[in-house]
Design a protein around this motif. Sequence first.
Motif, mmCIF file in Angstrom:
data_model
loop_
_atom_site.group_PDB
_atom_site.id
_atom_site.type_symbol
_atom_site.label_atom_id
_atom_site.label_comp_id
_atom_site.label_asym_id
_atom_site.label_seq_id
_atom_site.Cartn_x
_atom_site.Cartn_y
_atom_site.Cartn_z
ATOM 1 N N LEU A 119 17.778 1.610 -4.714
ATOM 2 C CA LEU A 119 16.815 0.730 -5.366
ATOM 3 C C LEU A 119 15.446 0.790 -4.705
ATOM 4 O O LEU A 119 14.441 0.464 -5.335
ATOM 5 C CB LEU A 119 17.333 -0.711 -5.334
ATOM 6 C CG LEU A 119 18.669 -0.977 -6.029
ATOM 7 C CD1 LEU A 119 19.025 -2.455 -5.933
ATOM 8 C CD2 LEU A 119 18.617 -0.549 -7.486
ATOM 9 N N ASN A 120 15.402 1.184 -3.456
ATOM 10 C CA ASN A 120 14.146 1.141 -2.713
ATOM 11 C C ASN A 120 14.005 2.408 -1.863
ATOM 12 O O ASN A 120 14.029 2.351 -0.634
ATOM 13 C CB ASN A 120 14.104 -0.112 -1.835
ATOM 14 C CG ASN A 120 12.804 -0.275 -1.087
ATOM 15 O OD1 ASN A 120 11.791 0.326 -1.422
ATOM 16 N ND2 ASN A 120 12.829 -1.095 -0.050
ATOM 17 N N PRO A 121 13.877 3.568 -2.497
ATOM 18 C CA PRO A 121 13.835 4.822 -1.727
ATOM 19 C C PRO A 121 12.634 4.914 -0.784
ATOM 20 O O PRO A 121 12.681 5.631 0.209
ATOM 21 C CB PRO A 121 13.773 5.896 -2.818
ATOM 22 C CG PRO A 121 13.266 5.196 -4.026
ATOM 23 C CD PRO A 121 13.782 3.801 -3.950
ATOM 24 N N GLU A 122 11.554 4.186 -1.090
ATOM 25 C CA GLU A 122 10.378 4.241 -0.213
ATOM 26 C C GLU A 122 10.543 3.369 1.023
ATOM 27 O O GLU A 122 9.714 3.421 1.939
ATOM 28 C CB GLU A 122 9.117 3.792 -0.980
ATOM 29 C CG GLU A 122 8.780 4.654 -2.190
ATOM 30 C CD GLU A 122 9.465 4.151 -3.444
ATOM 31 O OE1 GLU A 122 10.210 3.149 -3.352
ATOM 32 O OE2 GLU A 122 9.273 4.765 -4.516
ATOM 33 N N GLY A 123 11.574 2.539 1.058
ATOM 34 C CA GLY A 123 11.788 1.673 2.207
ATOM 35 C C GLY A 123 10.749 0.577 2.351
ATOM 36 O O GLY A 123 10.444 0.128 3.458
ATOM 37 N N ARG A 124 10.194 0.104 1.257
ATOM 38 C CA ARG A 124 9.193 -0.953 1.305
ATOM 39 C C ARG A 124 9.850 -2.292 1.638
ATOM 40 O O ARG A 124 11.000 -2.543 1.296
ATOM 41 C CB ARG A 124 8.448 -1.052 -0.031
ATOM 42 C CG ARG A 124 7.590 0.162 -0.354
ATOM 43 C CD ARG A 124 6.916 0.013 -1.708
ATOM 44 N NE ARG A 124 7.906 -0.041 -2.784
ATOM 45 C CZ ARG A 124 7.621 -0.327 -4.045
ATOM 46 N NH1 ARG A 124 6.381 -0.636 -4.380
ATOM 47 N NH2 ARG A 124 8.563 -0.325 -4.965
ATOM 48 N N GLY A 125 9.084 -3.163 2.293
ATOM 49 C CA GLY A 125 9.615 -4.476 2.637
ATOM 50 C C GLY A 125 8.509 -5.407 3.100
ATOM 51 O O GLY A 125 7.343 -5.019 3.166
ATOM 52 N N ALA A 126 8.872 -6.622 3.421
ATOM 53 C CA ALA A 126 7.916 -7.640 3.843
ATOM 54 C C ALA A 126 8.380 -8.272 5.148
ATOM 55 O O ALA A 126 9.525 -8.098 5.572
ATOM 56 C CB ALA A 126 7.763 -8.703 2.746
ATOM 57 N N MET A 127 7.479 -9.021 5.787
ATOM 58 C CA MET A 127 7.811 -9.709 7.025
ATOM 59 C C MET A 127 8.765 -10.864 6.742
ATOM 60 O O MET A 127 8.678 -11.516 5.697
ATOM 61 C CB MET A 127 6.541 -10.261 7.673
ATOM 62 C CG MET A 127 5.571 -9.188 8.132
ATOM 63 S SD MET A 127 6.256 -8.147 9.423
ATOM 64 C CE MET A 127 6.402 -9.329 10.750
ATOM 65 N N PRO A 128 9.723 -11.161 7.645
ATOM 66 C CA PRO A 128 10.588 -12.332 7.478
ATOM 67 C C PRO A 128 9.766 -13.603 7.277
ATOM 68 O O PRO A 128 8.670 -13.750 7.832
ATOM 69 C CB PRO A 128 11.379 -12.368 8.790
ATOM 70 C CG PRO A 128 11.416 -10.941 9.234
ATOM 71 C CD PRO A 128 10.087 -10.364 8.839
ATOM 72 N N PHE A 129 10.306 -14.516 6.517
ATOM 73 C CA PHE A 129 9.599 -15.761 6.198
ATOM 74 C C PHE A 129 9.424 -16.607 7.462
ATOM 75 O O PHE A 129 10.374 -16.856 8.184
ATOM 76 C CB PHE A 129 10.371 -16.551 5.141
ATOM 77 C CG PHE A 129 10.628 -15.765 3.879
ATOM 78 C CD1 PHE A 129 9.586 -15.229 3.142
ATOM 79 C CD2 PHE A 129 11.938 -15.549 3.435
ATOM 80 C CE1 PHE A 129 9.826 -14.510 2.006
ATOM 81 C CE2 PHE A 129 12.181 -14.825 2.286
ATOM 82 C CZ PHE A 129 11.120 -14.307 1.556
ATOM 83 N N GLY A 130 8.183 -17.056 7.687
ATOM 84 C CA GLY A 130 7.923 -17.933 8.819
ATOM 85 C C GLY A 130 7.712 -17.216 10.142
ATOM 86 O O GLY A 130 7.491 -17.873 11.159
#
Length: 245
Positions: free
Chosen positions: A227-238
Amino acid sequence: GFAFRDMVRQVDACVPIVFYTTVVNDYGNWLLDRLSEDMRSYYVGKGVSRETLLARLRKIIDARQFENDAEAFRKDINANLEMAAFVQNSLLPQWTGANRVYHYGIAWNPYEKVSGDLHEWIRIDDKRVILIAGDVSGHGIRSALAMSAIQSYIKRFQNGAVTDPEARILHIASRLHRFISENFMDVVYMAGMVMYVDFEKKQVCYLNAGLPEPKCVRGKSGECLMLNPEGRGAMPFGLIENSTY
């Protein structure tokens, strides 16, 4: 004496036993070895003064009383943890469900009685849902209390109509980040995920903020889709106050 101790231990594993004897240790350390087989066995050599004997007995009694108090405290903590676990379970959604389009099952198994893990299943209609999953940092009471507060806050999110799944996901993620930052900054943060699923269109849209990537598997072939071959993501909340999503 040691045979008598074995008999006592069959009915009481905790009562202190004092060996008051003229026997002394020899080169083979047999006396010390036998005494050390039982953590509540003590040795007092005959010939010590009455004051020394009484002082020794008082220390043994105090040590046993400390063990009793600690055991009572442990039982009290366990009782409180049982209640906390009940509260946590009551906040989580129903663990299984089904309709004509999909069925789901959720497994939640804390390492201890309470946990920092959470999830929420927000039904939009019979075909679409929003899933929220989170893992609050740390272990024990602190993360469990934060989990309960965050789980309660998530329940404020309205089902409502979703015209733009991406905007809805980002809105939820931003609200989660703001809530954790304002209430738990420098205490805990939460790795989490917000996912929109349209079962009829077979559409998935999600934001991953530090959790392992979800797996999408074809039911018949068992093929696992990336689902996410580019390995994109965000920082954990807080985690970082001014993070944007």
